[in-house]
Design a protein around this motif. Structure first.
Motif, PDB file in Angstrom:
ATOM      1  N   ALA A 114      16.529 -32.811  20.050  1.00  0.00           N
ATOM      2  CA  ALA A 114      17.187 -32.056  21.118  1.00  0.00           C
ATOM      3  C   ALA A 114      16.711 -30.619  21.150  1.00  0.00           C
ATOM      4  CB  ALA A 114      18.708 -32.104  20.934  1.00  0.00           C
ATOM      5  N   GLU A 115      16.487 -30.038  19.977  1.00  0.00           N
ATOM      6  CA  GLU A 115      16.001 -28.662  19.918  1.00  0.00           C
ATOM      7  C   GLU A 115      14.618 -28.532  20.543  1.00  0.00           C
ATOM      8  OE1 GLU A 115      17.385 -30.330  17.505  1.00  0.00           O
ATOM      9  OE2 GLU A 115      19.131 -29.153  16.865  1.00  0.00           O
ATOM     10  N   VAL A 116      13.766 -29.546  20.355  1.00  0.00           N
ATOM     11  CA  VAL A 116      12.440 -29.537  20.990  1.00  0.00           C
ATOM     12  C   VAL A 116      12.595 -29.541  22.508  1.00  0.00           C
ATOM     13  CG1 VAL A 116      10.326 -30.870  21.347  1.00  0.00           C
ATOM     14  CG2 VAL A 116      11.273 -30.640  19.046  1.00  0.00           C
ATOM     15  N   PHE A 117      13.462 -30.418  23.007  1.00  0.00           N
ATOM     16  CA  PHE A 117      13.668 -30.489  24.452  1.00  0.00           C
ATOM     17  C   PHE A 117      14.181 -29.151  24.993  1.00  0.00           C
ATOM     18  CE2 PHE A 117      14.783 -35.324  24.193  1.00  0.00           C
ATOM     19  CZ  PHE A 117      13.479 -35.607  23.832  1.00  0.00           C
ATOM     20  N   VAL A 118      15.177 -28.587  24.332  1.00  0.00           N
ATOM     21  CA  VAL A 118      15.761 -27.332  24.811  1.00  0.00           C
ATOM     22  C   VAL A 118      14.718 -26.223  24.808  1.00  0.00           C
ATOM     23  CG1 VAL A 118      17.456 -25.532  24.307  1.00  0.00           C
ATOM     24  CG2 VAL A 118      18.117 -27.943  24.173  1.00  0.00           C
ATOM     25  N   ALA A 119      13.934 -26.150  23.743  1.00  0.00           N
ATOM     26  CA  ALA A 119      12.911 -25.106  23.668  1.00  0.00           C
ATOM     27  C   ALA A 119      11.901 -25.242  24.799  1.00  0.00           C
ATOM     28  CB  ALA A 119      12.203 -25.162  22.309  1.00  0.00           C
ATOM     29  N   GLU A 120      11.488 -26.468  25.110  1.00  0.00           N
ATOM     30  CA  GLU A 120      10.505 -26.655  26.173  1.00  0.00           C
ATOM     31  C   GLU A 120      11.099 -26.367  27.548  1.00  0.00           C
ATOM     32  OE1 GLU A 120       7.163 -29.506  24.248  1.00  0.00           O
ATOM     33  OE2 GLU A 120       8.448 -30.412  25.774  1.00  0.00           O
ATOM     34  N   LEU A 121      12.392 -26.530  27.687  1.00  0.00           N
ATOM     35  CA  LEU A 121      13.060 -26.234  28.958  1.00  0.00           C
ATOM     36  C   LEU A 121      13.337 -24.747  29.139  1.00  0.00           C
ATOM     37  CD1 LEU A 121      15.577 -29.195  28.804  1.00  0.00           C
ATOM     38  CD2 LEU A 121      13.932 -28.874  30.666  1.00  0.00           C
ATOM     39  N   THR A 122      13.532 -24.034  28.041  1.00  0.00           N
ATOM     40  CA  THR A 122      13.973 -22.646  28.150  1.00  0.00           C
ATOM     41  C   THR A 122      12.930 -21.621  27.727  1.00  0.00           C
ATOM     42  OG1 THR A 122      14.956 -22.727  25.931  1.00  0.00           O
ATOM     43  CG2 THR A 122      16.388 -23.302  27.804  1.00  0.00           C
ATOM     44  N   GLU A 123      12.125 -21.956  26.719  1.00  0.00           N
ATOM     45  CA  GLU A 123      11.146 -21.006  26.190  1.00  0.00           C
ATOM     46  C   GLU A 123       9.720 -21.308  26.638  1.00  0.00           C
ATOM     47  OE1 GLU A 123      11.587 -20.973  21.965  1.00  0.00           O
ATOM     48  OE2 GLU A 123      13.778 -20.916  22.079  1.00  0.00           O
ATOM     49  N   GLY A 124       9.420 -22.567  26.849  1.00  0.00           N
ATOM     50  CA  GLY A 124       8.087 -22.952  27.269  1.00  0.00           C
ATOM     51  C   GLY A 124       7.465 -23.956  26.332  1.00  0.00           C
ATOM     52  N   ILE A 125       6.419 -24.610  26.816  1.00  0.00           N
ATOM     53  CA  ILE A 125       5.739 -25.675  26.075  1.00  0.00           C
ATOM     54  C   ILE A 125       4.515 -25.095  25.384  1.00  0.00           C
ATOM     55  CG2 ILE A 125       4.570 -27.900  26.264  1.00  0.00           C
ATOM     56  CD1 ILE A 125       6.267 -28.389  28.815  1.00  0.00           C
ATOM     57  N   GLY A 126       4.608 -24.944  24.066  1.00  0.00           N
ATOM     58  CA  GLY A 126       3.500 -24.421  23.295  1.00  0.00           C
ATOM     59  C   GLY A 126       3.068 -23.041  23.757  1.00  0.00           C
ATOM     60  N   PRO A 127       1.801 -22.712  23.538  1.00  0.00           N
ATOM     61  CA  PRO A 127       1.320 -21.375  23.911  1.00  0.00           C
ATOM     62  C   PRO A 127       1.184 -21.171  25.419  1.00  0.00           C
ATOM     63  CG  PRO A 127      -0.470 -22.718  23.038  1.00  0.00           C
ATOM     64  CD  PRO A 127       0.787 -23.489  22.803  1.00  0.00           C
ATOM     65  N   SER A 128       1.274 -22.240  26.206  1.00  0.00           N
ATOM     66  CA  SER A 128       1.131 -22.097  27.661  1.00  0.00           C
ATOM     67  C   SER A 128       2.248 -21.264  28.260  1.00  0.00           C
ATOM     68  CB  SER A 128       1.124 -23.479  28.326  1.00  0.00           C
ATOM     69  OG  SER A 128       2.422 -24.061  28.322  1.00  0.00           O
ATOM     70  N   GLY A 129       3.440 -21.330  27.655  1.00  0.00           N
ATOM     71  CA  GLY A 129       4.596 -20.648  28.216  1.00  0.00           C
ATOM     72  C   GLY A 129       5.196 -21.337  29.421  1.00  0.00           C
ATOM     73  N   VAL A 130       4.609 -22.446  29.859  1.00  0.00           N
ATOM     74  CA  VAL A 130       5.126 -23.193  31.002  1.00  0.00           C
ATOM     75  C   VAL A 130       6.406 -23.906  30.589  1.00  0.00           C
ATOM     76  CG1 VAL A 130       4.689 -25.150  32.537  1.00  0.00           C
ATOM     77  CG2 VAL A 130       2.870 -23.510  32.059  1.00  0.00           C
ATOM     78  N   ARG A 131       7.452 -23.736  31.377  1.00  0.00           N
ATOM     79  CA  ARG A 131       8.721 -24.371  31.058  1.00  0.00           C
ATOM     80  C   ARG A 131       8.871 -25.705  31.786  1.00  0.00           C
ATOM     81  NH1 ARG A 131      13.362 -19.956  31.770  1.00  0.00           N
ATOM     82  NH2 ARG A 131      12.193 -19.469  33.667  1.00  0.00           N
ATOM     83  N   ALA A 132       9.378 -26.686  31.064  1.00  0.00           N
ATOM     84  CA  ALA A 132       9.647 -27.990  31.662  1.00  0.00           C
ATOM     85  C   ALA A 132      10.798 -27.875  32.649  1.00  0.00           C
ATOM     86  CB  ALA A 132       9.971 -29.010  30.578  1.00  0.00           C
ATOM     87  N   GLY A 133      10.812 -28.770  33.631  1.00  0.00           N
ATOM     88  CA  GLY A 133      11.858 -28.750  34.647  1.00  0.00           C
ATOM     89  C   GLY A 133      12.854 -29.878  34.540  1.00  0.00           C
ATOM     90  N   PHE A 134      12.587 -30.855  33.668  1.00  0.00           N
ATOM     91  CA  PHE A 134      13.515 -31.979  33.493  1.00  0.00           C
ATOM     92  C   PHE A 134      13.166 -32.710  32.203  1.00  0.00           C
ATOM     93  CE2 PHE A 134       9.862 -33.831  35.428  1.00  0.00           C
ATOM     94  CZ  PHE A 134       9.846 -35.185  35.146  1.00  0.00           C
ATOM     95  N   ILE A 135      14.006 -33.688  31.842  1.00  0.00           N
ATOM     96  CA  ILE A 135      13.856 -34.446  30.601  1.00  0.00           C
ATOM     97  C   ILE A 135      13.553 -35.892  30.956  1.00  0.00           C
ATOM     98  CG2 ILE A 135      14.966 -35.074  28.426  1.00  0.00           C
ATOM     99  CD1 ILE A 135      17.110 -32.822  29.262  1.00  0.00           C
ATOM    100  N   LYS A 136      12.507 -36.469  30.362  1.00  0.00           N
ATOM    101  CA  LYS A 136      12.163 -37.867  30.619  1.00  0.00           C
ATOM    102  C   LYS A 136      12.340 -38.680  29.335  1.00  0.00           C
ATOM    103  CE  LYS A 136       8.979 -41.440  30.911  1.00  0.00           C
ATOM    104  NZ  LYS A 136       7.871 -41.389  31.848  1.00  0.00           N
TER     105      LYS A 136
END
Length: 307
Positions: A114-136
């Motif tokens: 869950a922490e991985v999902f939250v981080a990708e939704l709020t902080e960004g995915i890896g060094p790209s900084g792109v934030r996810a918009g939903f959970i699959k």
């Protein structure tokens, strides 16, 4: 809802007003890699750009990529592609079925999914900084195994923390009611925050109507070589749901998962959704409703309330 609360959709170039999504392919893939699909990877940025451009040329405005964590999302390429083609892209966090991953990776994630999902939704995915918009996440064939329950529990926790919608791969279109029982009945996710994918692959009108009655979104995708027998039945299923009053629950996508399915590689690809699927459904539903399915429904389904 308070006047200070607005709805946004999180794209790879930042948050946008839902109405700006325009004509949306609500379930597709630009990049995807899995040990279950050896030699068929979607891993060519030039081909992805050509496919997006082809989609744009027939009136497409946005694409929701359902490729989750660990399956070759190539997130750093997505903003470049979006700028180059003018197509909005929404990308996913989440986790697919266990068969798509190594046991070592799954063990690494076991303690804090869950922490991985939250981080990708709020902080960004890896060094790209792109934030996810939903959970699959993904169900199993006519049921939910331990892996599915683990990932869906983590998805529900991340949803509660972020408000992000949860999109679910239904294996061969089955298990929709089990998914809703778990996510909504046990884990407290509001049904209108759940998007059920591949329901057309198991064209059971009773299950489809029950899922719509519960309040979930139903994503119909295709065409498909593996499931071509259900492709021609999709219009009648969509029409039945619309006639029952569930036209506002419907989403449409192409679900391009292998290189050979891209239009630039000889397949139907993303443009087919607007060239053939949309006009075919318009014969059943009328232009006005099909327009809402392509525009208004995904704008609601993928929106997140922000204060």
């Amino acid at each position: 809802m308070s006047d200070t609360v607005t709805a946004t959709v999180r794209t790879v170039l930042g948050d946008v007003e839902p109405g700006r999504l325009g004509v949306c392919d609500a379930h597709d893939h630009l990049f995807l890699r899995s040990p279950r699909l050896p030699g068929q990877e979607l891993d060519d940025a030039s081909a992805a750009r050509a496919e997006l451009s082809a989609f744009r040329s027939v009136g497409g405005d946005s694409v929701v990529q359902w490729t989750p964590y660990g399956m070759g999302r190539r997130v750093a390429d997505l903003p470049v592609l979006s700028r180059a083609t003018g197509v909005h892209i929404v990308c996913a966090t989440g986790l697919h079925q266990a068969a798509h991953y190594s046991p070592e990776l799954l063990r690494e994630l076991r303690g804090g999914l869950a922490e991985v999902f939250v981080a990708e939704l709020t902080e960004g995915i890896g060094p790209s900084g792109v934030r996810a918009g939903f959970i699959k996440v993904a169900g199993g064939f006519h049921g939910l195994d331990a892996h599915a329950r683990w990932t869906m529990t983590a998805a529900a926790e991340a949803h509660r923390a972020t408000g992000a919608p949860i999109a679910v791969h239904l294996e061969l279109g089955t298990g929709a009611l089990d998914v809703l029982d778990l996510l909504c009945g046990q884990l407290g996710v509001a049904p209108h925050r759940v998007i059920l994918g591949h329901l057309n692959r198991s064209p059971d009108p009773v299950v489809q109507r029950q899922a719509a009655q519960a309040g979930a979104y139903l994503a119909f995708d295709g065409p498909s070589r593996a499931h071509h027998a259900t492709d021609w039945r999709m219009p009648e299923g969509v029409r039945a749901l619309a006639e029952a009053g569930f036209g506002d629950r419907l989403l449409l996508g192409g679900d391009t998962v292998v290189a050979g399915a891209r239009s630039v590689d000889g397949g139907p690809g993303m443009p087919y959704l607007l060239r053939r699927v949309g006009p075919r459904l318009a014969l059943e539903l009328g232009e006005e409703l099909v327009g809402r399915v392509f525009r208004e429904n995904p704008a609601r389904a993928f929106a997140v309330a922000r204060g």
